[in-house]
Design a protein around this motif. Structure first.
Motif, PDB file in Angstrom:
ATOM      1  N   ALA A 280      17.554  39.634  65.512  1.00  0.00           N
ATOM      2  CA  ALA A 280      16.634  39.142  64.480  1.00  0.00           C
ATOM      3  C   ALA A 280      17.314  37.954  63.810  1.00  0.00           C
ATOM      4  N   HIS A 281      16.798  36.769  64.067  1.00  0.00           N
ATOM      5  CA  HIS A 281      17.394  35.555  63.510  1.00  0.00           C
ATOM      6  C   HIS A 281      16.590  35.117  62.294  1.00  0.00           C
ATOM      7  N   VAL A 282      17.286  35.014  61.182  1.00  0.00           N
ATOM      8  CA  VAL A 282      16.630  34.714  59.910  1.00  0.00           C
ATOM      9  C   VAL A 282      16.776  33.229  59.588  1.00  0.00           C
ATOM     10  N   GLY A 283      15.759  32.688  58.905  1.00  0.00           N
ATOM     11  CA  GLY A 283      15.743  31.276  58.570  1.00  0.00           C
ATOM     12  C   GLY A 283      16.969  30.866  57.761  1.00  0.00           C
ATOM     13  N   LEU A 284      17.416  29.642  57.970  1.00  0.00           N
ATOM     14  CA  LEU A 284      18.587  29.139  57.267  1.00  0.00           C
ATOM     15  C   LEU A 284      18.254  28.837  55.812  1.00  0.00           C
ATOM     16  N   LEU A 285      19.226  29.059  54.949  1.00  0.00           N
ATOM     17  CA  LEU A 285      19.082  28.639  53.560  1.00  0.00           C
ATOM     18  C   LEU A 285      19.491  27.181  53.447  1.00  0.00           C
ATOM     19  N   VAL A 286      18.672  26.403  52.786  1.00  0.00           N
ATOM     20  CA  VAL A 286      18.974  24.986  52.588  1.00  0.00           C
ATOM     21  C   VAL A 286      18.841  24.664  51.103  1.00  0.00           C
ATOM     22  N   ASP A 287      19.520  23.606  50.669  1.00  0.00           N
ATOM     23  CA  ASP A 287      19.418  23.200  49.278  1.00  0.00           C
ATOM     24  C   ASP A 287      18.168  22.350  49.066  1.00  0.00           C
ATOM     25  N   GLN A 288      18.014  21.830  47.861  1.00  0.00           N
ATOM     26  CA  GLN A 288      16.807  21.066  47.546  1.00  0.00           C
ATOM     27  C   GLN A 288      16.697  19.794  48.377  1.00  0.00           C
ATOM     28  N   LYS A 289      17.816  19.338  48.941  1.00  0.00           N
ATOM     29  CA  LYS A 289      17.805  18.156  49.807  1.00  0.00           C
ATOM     30  C   LYS A 289      17.624  18.527  51.267  1.00  0.00           C
ATOM     31  N   LYS A 290      17.310  19.803  51.514  1.00  0.00           N
ATOM     32  CA  LYS A 290      17.090  20.333  52.862  1.00  0.00           C
ATOM     33  C   LYS A 290      18.368  20.316  53.704  1.00  0.00           C
ATOM     34  N   GLN A 291      19.524  20.370  53.029  1.00  0.00           N
ATOM     35  CA  GLN A 291      20.794  20.423  53.730  1.00  0.00           C
ATOM     36  C   GLN A 291      21.243  21.876  53.838  1.00  0.00           C
ATOM     37  N   LYS A 292      21.767  22.242  54.995  1.00  0.00           N
ATOM     38  CA  LYS A 292      22.226  23.605  55.221  1.00  0.00           C
ATOM     39  C   LYS A 292      23.366  23.941  54.272  1.00  0.00           C
ATOM     40  N   LEU A 293      23.352  25.163  53.735  1.00  0.00           N
ATOM     41  CA  LEU A 293      24.447  25.612  52.882  1.00  0.00           C
ATOM     42  C   LEU A 293      25.718  25.748  53.715  1.00  0.00           C
ATOM     43  N   SER A 294      26.826  25.409  53.117  1.00  0.00           N
ATOM     44  CA  SER A 294      28.099  25.464  53.817  1.00  0.00           C
ATOM     45  C   SER A 294      29.040  26.421  53.110  1.00  0.00           C
ATOM     46  N   LYS A 295      29.897  27.082  53.898  1.00  0.00           N
ATOM     47  CA  LYS A 295      30.907  27.961  53.316  1.00  0.00           C
ATOM     48  C   LYS A 295      31.877  27.179  52.448  1.00  0.00           C
ATOM     49  N   ARG A 296      31.965  25.902  52.706  1.00  0.00           N
ATOM     50  CA  ARG A 296      32.919  25.081  51.959  1.00  0.00           C
ATOM     51  C   ARG A 296      32.240  24.276  50.863  1.00  0.00           C
ATOM     52  N   PHE A 297      30.960  24.562  50.600  1.00  0.00           N
ATOM     53  CA  PHE A 297      30.245  23.865  49.534  1.00  0.00           C
ATOM     54  C   PHE A 297      30.274  24.751  48.303  1.00  0.00           C
ATOM     55  N   GLY A 298      31.127  24.408  47.332  1.00  0.00           N
ATOM     56  CA  GLY A 298      31.489  25.310  46.248  1.00  0.00           C
ATOM     57  C   GLY A 298      30.347  25.872  45.442  1.00  0.00           C
ATOM     58  N   SER A 299      29.278  25.096  45.194  1.00  0.00           N
ATOM     59  CA  SER A 299      28.244  25.562  44.275  1.00  0.00           C
ATOM     60  C   SER A 299      27.479  26.757  44.801  1.00  0.00           C
ATOM     61  N   PHE A 300      27.607  27.054  46.093  1.00  0.00           N
ATOM     62  CA  PHE A 300      26.899  28.201  46.640  1.00  0.00           C
ATOM     63  C   PHE A 300      27.856  29.335  47.007  1.00  0.00           C
ATOM     64  N   ASN A 301      29.137  29.132  46.824  1.00  0.00           N
ATOM     65  CA  ASN A 301      30.101  30.204  47.063  1.00  0.00           C
ATOM     66  C   ASN A 301      29.918  31.310  46.028  1.00  0.00           C
ATOM     67  N   LEU A 302      30.215  32.540  46.441  1.00  0.00           N
ATOM     68  CA  LEU A 302      30.065  33.657  45.520  1.00  0.00           C
ATOM     69  C   LEU A 302      30.938  33.489  44.285  1.00  0.00           C
ATOM     70  N   SER A 303      32.090  32.855  44.445  1.00  0.00           N
ATOM     71  CA  SER A 303      32.980  32.660  43.300  1.00  0.00           C
ATOM     72  C   SER A 303      32.293  31.865  42.201  1.00  0.00           C
ATOM     73  N   SER A 304      31.517  30.853  42.585  1.00  0.00           N
ATOM     74  CA  SER A 304      30.843  30.043  41.575  1.00  0.00           C
ATOM     75  C   SER A 304      29.752  30.850  40.882  1.00  0.00           C
ATOM     76  N   TRP A 305      29.095  31.743  41.608  1.00  0.00           N
ATOM     77  CA  TRP A 305      28.072  32.595  40.990  1.00  0.00           C
ATOM     78  C   TRP A 305      28.724  33.595  40.043  1.00  0.00           C
ATOM     79  N   LYS A 306      29.881  34.106  40.421  1.00  0.00           N
ATOM     80  CA  LYS A 306      30.602  35.030  39.548  1.00  0.00           C
ATOM     81  C   LYS A 306      31.029  34.328  38.262  1.00  0.00           C
ATOM     82  N   GLU A 307      31.467  33.074  38.392  1.00  0.00           N
ATOM     83  CA  GLU A 307      31.865  32.307  37.210  1.00  0.00           C
ATOM     84  C   GLU A 307      30.677  32.046  36.287  1.00  0.00           C
ATOM     85  N   GLN A 308      29.479  31.990  36.861  1.00  0.00           N
ATOM     86  CA  GLN A 308      28.278  31.793  36.055  1.00  0.00           C
ATOM     87  C   GLN A 308      27.849  33.079  35.353  1.00  0.00           C
ATOM     88  N   GLY A 309      28.544  34.181  35.651  1.00  0.00           N
ATOM     89  CA  GLY A 309      28.248  35.439  34.977  1.00  0.00           C
ATOM     90  C   GLY A 309      27.030  36.167  35.503  1.00  0.00           C
TER      91      GLY A 309
END
Length: 609
Positions: A280-309
């Motif tokens: 089962a292949h699920v659609g890719l998550l993309v940002d508002q610019k239609k760019q694929k999320l990256s493991k190295r793109f900090g704003s989508f890393n779990l750490s950044s979400w944790k910092e946001q509380g």
């Protein structure tokens, strides 16, 4: 040797050929869409699923979403959920990524039945510790004539690739080394000649049955792709097939970018005579610019979400709804779900389905709505309060510390660059042992945790992120500078000469002109009459409530316009928005409240003079 190369096959090390990139255009897969039916519904037998990240970066919301889908399918069917670390790409490993992987998954609330840290009957669960198994299975394919050793050097392959691109052809391999006899290839390998092992593909790629996209057919012939690299490590395509089979994985839910590679995986299953898991292949998550999320793109890393509380359950709820929604047959339509709700919606009675959204899924700002909803829900359940605070306080303390550092380093006459208003020092009761906080601050925590607990009790239901919470409660933590009082009062200069107090005497109602300083003086006198032990919401309200309601101003449109509560908000918080005023006064305590009333009175007198 380059003259021996005629580019016909499919040369590629790790990614799909360029033609696949062109065809893989935002969910255009040359496939027949799945149209419901039993293959899209929950399996009737326990499912074994896995989350198999590569520690070449940190967990982001896309990978968390994939993990959650696999987790729910296993839990809903009474099966098992595995974590497997795919660390065969040794050159790109991030040193602490594996440790962070387990930390992030546990923080999010996902547990696993088998994995590197807890073991299991099909371990080891780390691919770098399974090299012997891959070697044995590669040798089996060599013996069966389904694979061969390739001695082409990286330089030769790069030359071939460049030539193909210059001639506008796909950079494919011409199978030169497939003509080397098995005996000669074994002899050269035994002599230490570097080589890789390639899988010998059939001319026609096998069809893939996908629970999301239906029947998928590869738009190009398969290449003789590499299964064992020159360093002896397996490629992703080979290792994940061997591991999924040996670990008895029944369902593979992963990102749609892997659909173009799945015919290779099915070809390997067929070569070994193994049954493929359901894909089962699920659609890719993309940002508002239609760019694929990256493991190295900090704003989508779990750490950044944790910092946001963000609350872990709010984040899980958020990623669950990115590309999936509850069945139409579900009686419960609410999108607000805790883990039990998610598992229940994934149960057979509610017809959990694997009909995910096809194509890209754009991340949205629904996380803010879900955060507020889960915050209210969690705080309404007393048993959850401590866990909520444990999740929020580290990020909140860190934000306060940063604001304090910026306050000390900047000019007091300008608004704080993070909070947007002028602030003074931290209020005394935020860190003094003389206050109800009961504990002093430390170098690492400028505000006591008990004080923050009390602030959270006051206004925790409004929490969306640490900085937004601090902006809303700025003057519950920092003192109000005189200039801030002055600026906010002068913004209402037009009505200051029209302030009146309304008094009733029998049936008669009289209005007396008042100055703001006189109002503040009256308020101060009233509040001073309340003792420390009687400093409660009820006593404060009964003492000053009638007076506050009597304050207003006159205008051409109306003879009396209520202004008392706005006046009180100016006194207590310099007109800044925030939680209920009386409760805020109780929270601040008598001493801090009277100090603010006195300061407001002095500011009003200076303006009136």
């Amino acid at each position: 040797m380059s003259s021996l190369y005629v580019v016909r096959g499919a040369l590629r090390r790790q990614g799909p050929p360029q033609s696949c990139h062109r065809i893989f255009s935002r969910s255009n897969f040359f496939s027949r869409p799945a149209r419901g039916g039993p293959t899209s519904l929950l399996p009737s037998t326990p499912a074994r699923t896995r989350f198999a990240p590569s520690p070449t970066g940190y967990v982001h919301i896309g990978s968390l979403r994939t993990a959650l889908f696999n987790y729910l399918l296993a839990r809903a069917t009474g099966g098992q959920f595995l974590v497997r670390v795919e660390d065969t790409d040794q050159k790109r490993l991030v040193p602490d990524a594996e440790e962070k992987l387990f930390e992030d998954l546990k923080w999010a609330g996902l547990s696993w039945d088998e994995g590197p840290d807890i073991g299991g009957p099909y371990g080891p669960y780390k691919q770098s510790e399974r090299l012997q198994s891959y070697k044995e299975h590669a040798n089996q394919l060599l013996k069966d004539g389904r694979a061969y050793r390739c001695f082409c050097t990286p330089e030769e392959l790069d030359t071939m690739k460049k030539l193909a691109l210059d001639e506008s052809r796909d950079p494919v391999y011409n199978k030169t080394c497939s003509h080397i006899s098995a005996e000669d290839a074994a002899r050269r390998a035994a002599n230490g000649q570097e080589h890789c092992i390639r899988f010998k593909c059939d001319s026609v790629a096998p069809l893939v049955q996908d629970l999301v996209y239906g029947t998928y057919k590869s738009p190009v012939p398969l290449d003789d792709f590499i299964i064992i690299k020159r360093d002896g490590f397996p490629t992703y395509h080979f290792a994940n097939v061997v591991d999924d089979h040996l670990m008895k994985i029944t369902h593979v839910i992963r990102g749609a970018e892997w659909l173009v590679s799945t015919p290779r995986h099915v070809a390997l299953y067929n070569a070994f005579g193994w049954e493929s898991p359901q894909f089962a292949h699920v659609g890719l998550l993309v940002d508002q610019k239609k760019q694929k999320l990256s493991k190295r793109f900090g704003s989508f890393n779990l750490s950044s979400w944790k910092e946001q509380g963000i609350l872990p359950i709010a984040l899980l709820n958020y990623v669950l709804l990115l590309g999936w929604s509850p069945s139409r047959d579900s009686k419960e339509k609410s999108e607000i779900m805790d883990m039990n709700d998610m598992i229940q919606k994934a149960s057979y009675t509610l017809q959990f389905h694997l009909r995910f959204t096809k194509g890209d899924v754009t991340v949205n700002s629904k996380n803010e709505f879900l955060q507020k909803a889960h915050m209210r829900k969690s705080l309404s359940e007393s048993s959850n309060t401590e866990s909520v605070l444990a999740s929020i306080l580290p990020s909140l303390l860190n934000s306060i510390r940063k604001c304090e550092e910026n306050r000390v380093s900047q000019d007091d006459s300008t608004p704080h660059k993070d909070l947007g208003v002028r602030i003074g020092q931290l209020v005394r009761c935020a860190h003094s042992t003389e206050s109800p906080s009961g504990t002093s601050s430390t170098a690492s925590s400028p505000v006591s945790q008990i004080y923050l607990n009390a602030l959270f009790d006051l206004d925790g239901k409004s929490f969306t992120s640490p900085m937004d919470f601090l902006k809303r409660n700025v003057y519950h933590l920092w003192e109000i500078p005189e200039q801030q009082y002055r600026v906010r009062l002068q913004e209402q200069q037009a009505l200051l000469n029209n302030i009146v107090v309304r008094e009733s005497s029998g049936e008669e109602v009289q209005q007396y002109s008042q100055k703001v300083s006189e109002l503040a003086a009256t308020l101060l006198e009233s509040l001073q009459g309340i003792s420390e032990e009687n400093w409660t919401e009820q006593n404060i309200k009964s003492t000053i409530g009638p007076f506050i309601k009597s304050i207003g101003y006159v205008s051409d449109e109306k003879p009396f316009q209520a202004w008392g509560w706005k006046f009180l908000r100016w006194v207590v918080s310099a007109s800044a928005a925030g939680p209920a005023l009386i409760l805020s006064m109780v929270f601040l305590g008598k001493g801090e409240t009277l100090a603010r009333v006195s300061q407001a009175c002095q500011v009003a007198q200076s303006i009136e003079a």
